[in-house]
Motif scaffolding. Structure first.
Motif, PDB file in Angstrom:
ATOM      1  N   TYR A  57       0.838  -1.204   0.000  1.00 47.96           N
ATOM      2  CA  TYR A  57       0.000   0.000   0.000  1.00 47.96           C
ATOM      3  C   TYR A  57       0.873   1.253   0.000  1.00 47.96           C
ATOM      4  O   TYR A  57       1.942   1.290   0.603  1.00 47.96           O
ATOM      5  N   PHE A  58       0.367   2.278  -0.699  1.00 47.32           N
ATOM      6  CA  PHE A  58       1.005   3.593  -0.698  1.00 47.32           C
ATOM      7  C   PHE A  58      -0.056   4.624  -0.318  1.00 47.32           C
ATOM      8  O   PHE A  58      -1.021   4.840  -1.043  1.00 47.32           O
ATOM      9  N   LYS A  59       0.119   5.212   0.860  1.00 49.27           N
ATOM     10  CA  LYS A  59      -0.837   6.179   1.412  1.00 49.27           C
ATOM     11  C   LYS A  59      -2.261   5.632   1.374  1.00 49.27           C
ATOM     12  O   LYS A  59      -3.190   6.255   0.850  1.00 49.27           O
ATOM     13  N   ASN A  60      -2.376   4.415   1.919  1.00 50.15           N
ATOM     14  CA  ASN A  60      -3.645   3.704   2.084  1.00 50.15           C
ATOM     15  C   ASN A  60      -4.298   3.264   0.774  1.00 50.15           C
ATOM     16  O   ASN A  60      -5.434   2.809   0.761  1.00 50.15           O
ATOM     17  N   LYS A  61      -3.578   3.364  -0.322  1.00 46.63           N
ATOM     18  CA  LYS A  61      -4.084   2.885  -1.606  1.00 46.63           C
ATOM     19  C   LYS A  61      -3.228   1.698  -2.055  1.00 46.63           C
ATOM     20  O   LYS A  61      -1.997   1.796  -2.105  1.00 46.63           O
ATOM     21  N   GLU A  62      -3.864   0.593  -2.380  1.00 47.05           N
ATOM     22  CA  GLU A  62      -3.122  -0.601  -2.764  1.00 47.05           C
ATOM     23  C   GLU A  62      -2.450  -0.409  -4.121  1.00 47.05           C
ATOM     24  O   GLU A  62      -3.079   0.059  -5.084  1.00 47.05           O
TER      25      GLU A  62
END
Length: 382
Positions: A57-62
């Motif tokens: 995940y990157f800043k809560n986005k997969e």
């Protein structure tokens, strides 16, 4: 020493068996079932971990980028994910520790190393060896993945529990084999014994004389003057195969308890598979996955990135096989209750759809209507 290394030492450079000089075959029996049970446990855990999805995940986005590929497909140029995690779990079980380093954008498992003993500062790892290569570099704890299974080595614990069961199995098998064994007496006259210079020559003669008789299903023993063989009554064994199976069953039970793996799953018993698999995931696989996940997050991503939503999560739920036809109504219920179609497709191991509607979260009217009424009630109170 592991069973396979022990077996290797039983053969010379030409592949000729030298078992009698290498080890006692009765001891081999004791080791064999223990190693088989431990191997089964390692195989289950490593396959479960390799078949789990390492979601990044990157800043809560997969997202799916380099780290996703490294952990799920190819950790390094010489190993795929299955081979890599099998080696990691084996190290963890047999050596109670595993060290994973990152070099040239790949992950490698150390075969041996020297670990420092610092407490207030990051520990150091030196003389790190991978295969035949010794790395002339000092690694610090915050640069590597290092984890232990237990404070007490699990293999040592199992060895203690097996101390009696291994001997019982060996004794039971020897007793069982006596049932079909042939025993007897050989009477040799004075004239015949004078043909042999020493006792060794006499033993060789008897061995060759009886070889085909003992090994053949239907055999005839030829005799000569001064040579007589008297076969004794067959020994009756007090052990049957069922008793041996119970002892072997206990060995797997002990191993299952040590690893928190249901005995039936360890032995390949498909009865009550769903319950056994759920227990295995909950009490064995998830703790191992969390252990590696925590180590990866604190070393690869760090505190700041983790708190901002950039992290790795090991999803063990993908281990189970899902029949989409049998679970169709449950899938529909999930979508009605706020799961997006793509989230449900991921659960049933289907490819996600690159459409906006597939990532939309839906709530059915009856839930939204109830929510509206609650809001109206709250408004009236105010």
């Amino acid at each position: 020493m592991r069973l396979f290394q022990w077996l290797k030492s039983a053969f010379d450079k030409d592949g000729i068996a030298n078992i009698s000089e290498s080890f006692d075959t009765n001891i081999l029996l004791e080791v064999y079932y223990k190693e088989l049970a431990i191997f089964s446990a390692i195989n289950l855990i490593s396959k479960g971990l390799a078949n789990s999805e390492f979601r990044t995940y990157f800043k809560n986005k997969e997202i799916k980028r380099d780290n996703y590929y490294l952990f799920n497909v190819e950790p390094n140029v010489n190993q795929n994910a299955q081979e890599f995690w099998n080696e990691a779990i084996s190290k963890l079980v047999y050596e109670n520790q595993v060290l994973i380093i990152q070099e040239n954008g790949s992950f490698f498992i150390a075969d041996s190393f020297i670990k420092g003993d610092k407490v207030l500062y990051p520990n150091e790892f030196t003389n790190v060896k991978i295969g035949t290569l010794t790395l002339n570099k000092k690694y610090y704890m915050n640069e590597v993945f290092y984890t232990r299974f237990n404070h007490q080595e699990i293999v040592e614990l199992i060895n203690g529990l097996y101390a009696s069961y291994g001997k019982l199995i060996s004794h039971a098998m020897r007793d069982f084999c006596k049932r079909g064994g042939i025993k007897g007496q050989v009477k040799i006259g004075a004239m015949l014994s004078q043909r042999f210079k020493d006792q060794e020559a006499l033993r060789n003669f008897i061995h060759e004389k009886f070889k085909n008789y003992f090994e053949g299903q239907n055999s005839i023993l030829t005799t000569e003057e001064g040579f007589e063989f008297i076969e004794s009554d067959k020994n009756k064994s007090t052990t049957n195969s069922e008793e041996i199976n119970k002892l072997i069953d206990k060995v797997f039970s002990v191993t299952g308890t040590a690893f928190n793996i249901p005995k039936g799953l360890l032995m390949g018993d498909l009865a009550d598979l769903e319950s056994s698999l759920h227990s295995f995931e909950t009490f064995c696989l998830d703790p191992v996955a969390n252990m590696f996940g925590d180590e990866i997050n604190r070393k690869l991503y760090g505190k700041k990135s983790y708190l901002e939503g950039t992290y790795l999560k090991i999803d063990t739920s993908s281990l189970e096989h899902i029949d989409i036809l049998k679970t169709a109504s449950n899938q529909e219920a999930l979508i009605r209750n706020g799961y997006s179609p793509n989230e449900v497709r991921r659960i049933v191991k289907f490819e996600e759809v690159d459409e906006e509607w597939a990532n939309t979260h839906y709530i059915t009217k009856n839930y939204s209507a109830d929510l509206s009424k609650e809001n109206e009630k709250e408004g009236d109170k105010s």
